[in-house]
Scaffold this motif. Structure first.
Motif, PDB file in Angstrom:
ATOM      1  N   GLU A 161      59.302  53.474  23.354  1.00  0.00           N
ATOM      2  CA  GLU A 161      60.361  52.509  23.031  1.00  0.00           C
ATOM      3  C   GLU A 161      60.400  52.169  21.541  1.00  0.00           C
ATOM      4  O   GLU A 161      61.322  51.507  21.094  1.00  0.00           O
ATOM      5  N   ASP A 162      59.439  52.629  20.766  1.00  0.00           N
ATOM      6  CA  ASP A 162      59.411  52.365  19.325  1.00  0.00           C
ATOM      7  C   ASP A 162      60.305  53.384  18.606  1.00  0.00           C
ATOM      8  O   ASP A 162      59.991  54.570  18.542  1.00  0.00           O
ATOM      9  N   GLU A 163      61.417  52.912  18.048  1.00  0.00           N
ATOM     10  CA  GLU A 163      62.405  53.795  17.428  1.00  0.00           C
ATOM     11  C   GLU A 163      61.841  54.547  16.229  1.00  0.00           C
ATOM     12  O   GLU A 163      62.188  55.707  16.001  1.00  0.00           O
ATOM     13  N   TYR A 164      60.986  53.898  15.451  1.00  0.00           N
ATOM     14  CA  TYR A 164      60.435  54.528  14.263  1.00  0.00           C
ATOM     15  C   TYR A 164      59.557  55.732  14.637  1.00  0.00           C
ATOM     16  O   TYR A 164      59.677  56.806  14.044  1.00  0.00           O
ATOM     17  N   VAL A 165      58.708  55.556  15.632  1.00  0.00           N
ATOM     18  CA  VAL A 165      57.848  56.651  16.089  1.00  0.00           C
ATOM     19  C   VAL A 165      58.697  57.767  16.692  1.00  0.00           C
ATOM     20  O   VAL A 165      58.461  58.955  16.432  1.00  0.00           O
ATOM     21  N   VAL A 166      59.704  57.407  17.473  1.00  0.00           N
ATOM     22  CA  VAL A 166      60.586  58.406  18.082  1.00  0.00           C
ATOM     23  C   VAL A 166      61.319  59.199  16.996  1.00  0.00           C
ATOM     24  O   VAL A 166      61.473  60.422  17.110  1.00  0.00           O
ATOM     25  N   ASN A 167      61.742  58.542  15.911  1.00  0.00           N
ATOM     26  CA  ASN A 167      62.405  59.255  14.809  1.00  0.00           C
ATOM     27  C   ASN A 167      61.461  60.245  14.133  1.00  0.00           C
ATOM     28  O   ASN A 167      61.877  61.319  13.719  1.00  0.00           O
ATOM     29  N   ILE A 168      60.195  59.888  14.000  1.00  0.00           N
ATOM     30  CA  ILE A 168      59.228  60.771  13.341  1.00  0.00           C
ATOM     31  C   ILE A 168      58.832  61.939  14.236  1.00  0.00           C
ATOM     32  O   ILE A 168      58.804  63.089  13.788  1.00  0.00           O
ATOM     33  N   LEU A 169      58.522  61.664  15.505  1.00  0.00           N
ATOM     34  CA  LEU A 169      58.016  62.708  16.403  1.00  0.00           C
ATOM     35  C   LEU A 169      59.117  63.409  17.196  1.00  0.00           C
ATOM     36  O   LEU A 169      58.911  64.526  17.666  1.00  0.00           O
ATOM     37  N   GLY A 170      60.263  62.785  17.360  1.00  0.00           N
ATOM     38  CA  GLY A 170      61.337  63.339  18.180  1.00  0.00           C
ATOM     39  C   GLY A 170      61.156  62.976  19.645  1.00  0.00           C
ATOM     40  O   GLY A 170      60.144  62.416  20.041  1.00  0.00           O
ATOM     41  N   GLU A 171      62.166  63.291  20.419  1.00  0.00           N
ATOM     42  CA  GLU A 171      62.120  63.013  21.857  1.00  0.00           C
ATOM     43  C   GLU A 171      62.107  64.309  22.632  1.00  0.00           C
ATOM     44  O   GLU A 171      62.781  65.256  22.230  1.00  0.00           O
ATOM     45  N   PRO A 172      61.429  64.415  23.711  1.00  0.00           N
ATOM     46  CA  PRO A 172      60.571  63.424  24.354  1.00  0.00           C
ATOM     47  C   PRO A 172      59.182  63.410  23.724  1.00  0.00           C
ATOM     48  O   PRO A 172      58.700  64.421  23.222  1.00  0.00           O
ATOM     49  N   ILE A 173      58.539  62.255  23.767  1.00  0.00           N
ATOM     50  CA  ILE A 173      57.151  62.126  23.339  1.00  0.00           C
ATOM     51  C   ILE A 173      56.287  62.238  24.592  1.00  0.00           C
ATOM     52  O   ILE A 173      56.514  61.528  25.572  1.00  0.00           O
ATOM     53  N   GLU A 174      55.324  63.129  24.541  1.00  0.00           N
ATOM     54  CA  GLU A 174      54.452  63.339  25.700  1.00  0.00           C
ATOM     55  C   GLU A 174      53.010  63.509  25.243  1.00  0.00           C
ATOM     56  O   GLU A 174      52.749  63.673  24.053  1.00  0.00           O
ATOM     57  N   THR A 175      52.095  63.474  26.195  1.00  0.00           N
ATOM     58  CA  THR A 175      50.681  63.626  25.853  1.00  0.00           C
ATOM     59  C   THR A 175      50.408  65.072  25.460  1.00  0.00           C
ATOM     60  O   THR A 175      51.130  65.985  25.851  1.00  0.00           O
ATOM     61  N   ASN A 176      49.331  65.244  24.684  1.00  0.00           N
ATOM     62  CA  ASN A 176      49.037  66.561  24.127  1.00  0.00           C
ATOM     63  C   ASN A 176      47.538  66.846  24.205  1.00  0.00           C
ATOM     64  O   ASN A 176      46.905  67.121  23.209  1.00  0.00           O
ATOM     65  N   GLY A 177      46.969  66.733  25.362  1.00  0.00           N
ATOM     66  CA  GLY A 177      45.547  67.008  25.498  1.00  0.00           C
ATOM     67  C   GLY A 177      44.842  65.935  26.296  1.00  0.00           C
ATOM     68  O   GLY A 177      45.451  65.161  27.028  1.00  0.00           O
ATOM     69  N   ILE A 178      43.539  65.875  26.092  1.00  0.00           N
ATOM     70  CA  ILE A 178      42.699  64.970  26.875  1.00  0.00           C
ATOM     71  C   ILE A 178      42.404  63.704  26.082  1.00  0.00           C
ATOM     72  O   ILE A 178      42.082  63.755  24.903  1.00  0.00           O
ATOM     73  N   MET A 179      42.500  62.583  26.758  1.00  0.00           N
ATOM     74  CA  MET A 179      42.214  61.291  26.161  1.00  0.00           C
ATOM     75  C   MET A 179      40.731  61.179  25.824  1.00  0.00           C
ATOM     76  O   MET A 179      39.891  61.725  26.530  1.00  0.00           O
ATOM     77  N   ASN A 180      40.434  60.473  24.735  1.00  0.00           N
ATOM     78  CA  ASN A 180      39.046  60.192  24.349  1.00  0.00           C
ATOM     79  C   ASN A 180      38.821  58.692  24.383  1.00  0.00           C
ATOM     80  O   ASN A 180      39.760  57.920  24.206  1.00  0.00           O
ATOM     81  N   GLY A 181      37.584  58.281  24.563  1.00  0.00           N
ATOM     82  CA  GLY A 181      37.262  56.864  24.485  1.00  0.00           C
ATOM     83  C   GLY A 181      36.640  56.337  25.748  1.00  0.00           C
ATOM     84  O   GLY A 181      36.121  57.087  26.579  1.00  0.00           O
ATOM     85  N   ASN A 182      36.692  55.014  25.888  1.00  0.00           N
ATOM     86  CA  ASN A 182      36.076  54.326  27.021  1.00  0.00           C
ATOM     87  C   ASN A 182      37.108  53.490  27.752  1.00  0.00           C
ATOM     88  O   ASN A 182      37.901  52.788  27.135  1.00  0.00           O
ATOM     89  N   LEU A 183      37.030  53.549  29.069  1.00  0.00           N
ATOM     90  CA  LEU A 183      37.890  52.755  29.933  1.00  0.00           C
ATOM     91  C   LEU A 183      37.008  52.292  31.077  1.00  0.00           C
ATOM     92  O   LEU A 183      36.421  53.107  31.788  1.00  0.00           O
ATOM     93  N   SER A 184      36.859  50.960  31.230  1.00  0.00           N
ATOM     94  CA  SER A 184      35.972  50.464  32.283  1.00  0.00           C
ATOM     95  C   SER A 184      36.612  49.304  33.030  1.00  0.00           C
ATOM     96  O   SER A 184      37.370  48.526  32.460  1.00  0.00           O
ATOM     97  N   TYR A 185      36.298  49.225  34.318  1.00  0.00           N
ATOM     98  CA  TYR A 185      36.766  48.163  35.198  1.00  0.00           C
ATOM     99  C   TYR A 185      35.585  47.636  35.988  1.00  0.00           C
ATOM    100  O   TYR A 185      34.734  48.394  36.424  1.00  0.00           O
ATOM    101  N   LYS A 186      35.576  46.325  36.186  1.00  0.00           N
ATOM    102  CA  LYS A 186      34.589  45.725  37.076  1.00  0.00           C
ATOM    103  C   LYS A 186      35.220  44.450  37.613  1.00  0.00           C
ATOM    104  O   LYS A 186      35.502  43.528  36.839  1.00  0.00           O
ATOM    105  N   ASN A 187      35.442  44.422  38.927  1.00  0.00           N
ATOM    106  CA  ASN A 187      36.124  43.311  39.588  1.00  0.00           C
ATOM    107  C   ASN A 187      37.479  43.094  38.918  1.00  0.00           C
ATOM    108  O   ASN A 187      38.285  43.989  38.874  1.00  0.00           O
TER     109      ASN A 187
END
Length: 149
Positions: free
Chosen positions: A61-87
């Motif tokens: 939804e960010d117009e500036y990013v869409v103008n730079i990268l073009g449409e459609p914007i999609e993922t390009n590989g595997i996510m890195n980092g940490n994601l955790s849930y507890k309760n």
């Protein structure tokens, strides 16, 4: 009169090495099937997570990013980092490679979850070509219900 001598089958002649090799190959194939299933399952959990979905929604939804990268914007590989849930709490510190027809970038998300509500401290894009950092949160509300990104 010709006598035909019955020759042993291939397996009867080669069972001494065929059985161990066949067993090892079976175990190797099963290991890779298990590993692939594990990676696919974890990847599926991550891509369905609220921080991942919220970040992709925000970048599209960010117009500036869409103008730079073009449409459609999609993922390009595997996510890195940490994601955790507890309760009812959780945390996210992830990097998602994204791409569009005009270029590639990294999408970064840092946030916490309390009582089914995600609050994002950081959500920004770094364009690969120029190293430009684009803040997606700005001065807008940065809390999301899990049901409404």
């Amino acid at each position: 009169m010709e006598d035909h001598i019955q020759q042993k089958s291939w397996f009867a002649r080669n069972w001494g090495w065929a059985v161990p090799v066949g067993g090892c190959l079976t175990l190797i194939v099963l290991f890779f099937v298990f590993l692939g299933s594990l990676i696919f399952g974890v990847s599926e959990l991550i891509t369905e997570s609220a921080p991942y979905q919220d970040a992709l929604f925000k970048v599209n939804e960010d117009e500036y990013v869409v103008n730079i990268l073009g449409e459609p914007i999609e993922t390009n590989g595997i996510m890195n980092g940490n994601l955790s849930y507890k309760n009812n709490t959780g945390s996210a510190d992830i990097s998602i490679p994204i791409k569009g027809p005009k270029g590639e970038a990294q999408l970064y998300v840092v946030g916490t979850k309390q009582n089914d509500r995600w609050t994002y401290k950081e959500m920004y894009v770094i364009i690969d070509e120029t190293d430009e950092q684009i803040d997606l949160l700005g001065y807008q509300q940065n809390e999301y219900d899990n049901e409404n990104p």
